[in-house]
Motif scaffolding. Sequence first.
Motif, PDB file in Angstrom:
ATOM      1  N   TRP A 106     -11.517  -9.009   7.631  1.00 10.55           N
ATOM      2  CA  TRP A 106     -11.599  -7.553   7.517  1.00 10.55           C
ATOM      3  C   TRP A 106     -12.411  -6.978   8.678  1.00 10.55           C
ATOM      4  O   TRP A 106     -12.009  -5.994   9.307  1.00 10.55           O
ATOM      5  CB  TRP A 106     -12.220  -7.195   6.170  1.00 10.55           C
ATOM      6  CG  TRP A 106     -12.383  -5.721   5.882  1.00 10.55           C
ATOM      7  CD1 TRP A 106     -11.889  -4.665   6.609  1.00 10.55           C
ATOM      8  CD2 TRP A 106     -13.104  -5.134   4.795  1.00 10.55           C
ATOM      9  NE1 TRP A 106     -12.254  -3.473   6.031  1.00 10.55           N
ATOM     10  CE2 TRP A 106     -12.997  -3.737   4.919  1.00 10.55           C
ATOM     11  CE3 TRP A 106     -13.820  -5.678   3.732  1.00 10.55           C
ATOM     12  CZ2 TRP A 106     -13.602  -2.863   4.012  1.00 10.55           C
ATOM     13  CZ3 TRP A 106     -14.409  -4.813   2.830  1.00 10.55           C
ATOM     14  CH2 TRP A 106     -14.302  -3.416   2.968  1.00 10.55           C
TER      15      TRP A 106
ATOM     16  N   GLU B 142     -10.381  -6.915  11.779  1.00 13.21           N
ATOM     17  CA  GLU B 142      -9.391  -5.845  11.755  1.00 13.21           C
ATOM     18  C   GLU B 142     -10.036  -4.489  12.011  1.00 13.21           C
ATOM     19  O   GLU B 142      -9.437  -3.616  12.646  1.00 13.21           O
ATOM     20  CB  GLU B 142      -8.646  -5.850  10.415  1.00 13.21           C
ATOM     21  CG  GLU B 142      -7.699  -7.025  10.236  1.00 13.21           C
ATOM     22  CD  GLU B 142      -6.544  -7.004  11.221  1.00 13.21           C
ATOM     23  OE1 GLU B 142      -6.028  -5.919  11.533  1.00 13.21           O
ATOM     24  OE2 GLU B 142      -6.157  -8.099  11.692  1.00 13.21           O
TER      25      GLU B 142
ATOM     26  N   ASP C 170      -7.542   1.372   6.246  1.00 11.67           N
ATOM     27  CA  ASP C 170      -6.374   0.681   6.797  1.00 11.67           C
ATOM     28  C   ASP C 170      -6.697  -0.750   7.205  1.00 11.67           C
ATOM     29  O   ASP C 170      -5.883  -1.659   7.006  1.00 11.67           O
ATOM     30  CB  ASP C 170      -5.822   1.455   7.993  1.00 11.67           C
ATOM     31  CG  ASP C 170      -5.137   2.748   7.592  1.00 11.67           C
ATOM     32  OD1 ASP C 170      -4.783   2.903   6.407  1.00 11.67           O
ATOM     33  OD2 ASP C 170      -4.969   3.624   8.481  1.00 11.67           O
TER      34      ASP C 170
ATOM     35  N   LYS D 210      -6.686  -3.025   4.239  1.00  7.98           N
ATOM     36  CA  LYS D 210      -5.324  -3.287   3.766  1.00  7.98           C
ATOM     37  C   LYS D 210      -4.610  -4.290   4.667  1.00  7.98           C
ATOM     38  O   LYS D 210      -3.915  -5.188   4.180  1.00  7.98           O
ATOM     39  CB  LYS D 210      -4.539  -1.980   3.699  1.00  7.98           C
ATOM     40  CG  LYS D 210      -5.059  -1.006   2.648  1.00  7.98           C
ATOM     41  CD  LYS D 210      -4.279   0.303   2.705  1.00  7.98           C
ATOM     42  CE  LYS D 210      -4.809   1.311   1.709  1.00  7.98           C
ATOM     43  NZ  LYS D 210      -4.092   2.613   1.789  1.00  7.98           N
ATOM     44  N   ARG D 211      -4.793  -4.156   5.980  1.00  7.39           N
ATOM     45  CA  ARG D 211      -4.165  -5.114   6.903  1.00  7.39           C
ATOM     46  C   ARG D 211      -4.720  -6.514   6.675  1.00  7.39           C
ATOM     47  O   ARG D 211      -3.969  -7.492   6.606  1.00  7.39           O
ATOM     48  CB  ARG D 211      -4.405  -4.700   8.357  1.00  7.39           C
ATOM     49  CG  ARG D 211      -3.641  -3.466   8.797  1.00  7.39           C
ATOM     50  CD  ARG D 211      -3.650  -3.348  10.317  1.00  7.39           C
ATOM     51  NE  ARG D 211      -4.996  -3.328  10.884  1.00  7.39           N
ATOM     52  CZ  ARG D 211      -5.722  -2.228  11.072  1.00  7.39           C
ATOM     53  NH1 ARG D 211      -5.233  -1.042  10.703  1.00  7.39           N
ATOM     54  NH2 ARG D 211      -6.929  -2.292  11.605  1.00  7.39           N
TER      55      ARG D 211
ATOM     56  N   LEU E 286      -2.659  -9.892   5.345  1.00  5.96           N
ATOM     57  CA  LEU E 286      -2.568 -11.116   6.137  1.00  5.96           C
ATOM     58  C   LEU E 286      -3.065 -12.326   5.347  1.00  5.96           C
ATOM     59  O   LEU E 286      -2.443 -13.398   5.353  1.00  5.96           O
ATOM     60  CB  LEU E 286      -3.366 -10.958   7.431  1.00  5.96           C
ATOM     61  CG  LEU E 286      -2.758 -10.005   8.469  1.00  5.96           C
ATOM     62  CD1 LEU E 286      -3.799  -9.655   9.534  1.00  5.96           C
ATOM     63  CD2 LEU E 286      -1.533 -10.618   9.105  1.00  5.96           C
TER      64      LEU E 286
END
Length: 208
Positions: free
Chosen positions: A19, A22, A189, A192-193, A197
Amino acid sequence: MADIVLYTNPMSRGRVARWMLEEVGVPYDVVYLTYGEAGMGGAEYRAINPMGKVPAIRHNGETVTETAAICAYLADAFPEAGLAPEPGHRGAFYRWLFFGAGCIDPAVIAKALDFQVPPEREAAAGFGSFQRTFDTLEAALSAGPYLAGDKFTAADLYVGAQLNWGMGFNIIEPRPVFKDYAGRLTARDAYKRASALDDAAMKASSAE
């Protein structure tokens, strides 16, 4: 090949490091490791982290282990991401980032393992007691939208990930302020990405 390598397992604290990466928004490579001697316990990985656990990152010759340290390192290494306050204004940032590592994490694990600190020995435990840890956190979160001011930082990411996990497993009481805080963080966001993954990696691993 990216400058950053993440060593992780999708069913581990490596999800927090993912996280963070990202949020930073820079390319990174991933090495997935299994539990046990064939993966994290093997000599190759133990040369990176002798503890034989994930996550760990490699960046420009630097090796960083421990999730809170990874969050702090990446916030410093990529200041353009805005995940730490300006130098000289990081008192609350460091306080709550390491409160997550020194109090929340051991308090949650102790409860999950049904380990009770005798009341007369609470002064010897870094987190004191489970109740005091989360009363303290609730008071901090009630004072403002984020732990280090009015802006999301790596301290929120680390603490929020722990809260979300603990409430999901019914270890941490879902107090309204905790639910509101975790809900705002998991709506990001980057979260969430990262979750997508890791969830995909878990699915692929279970299909093997």
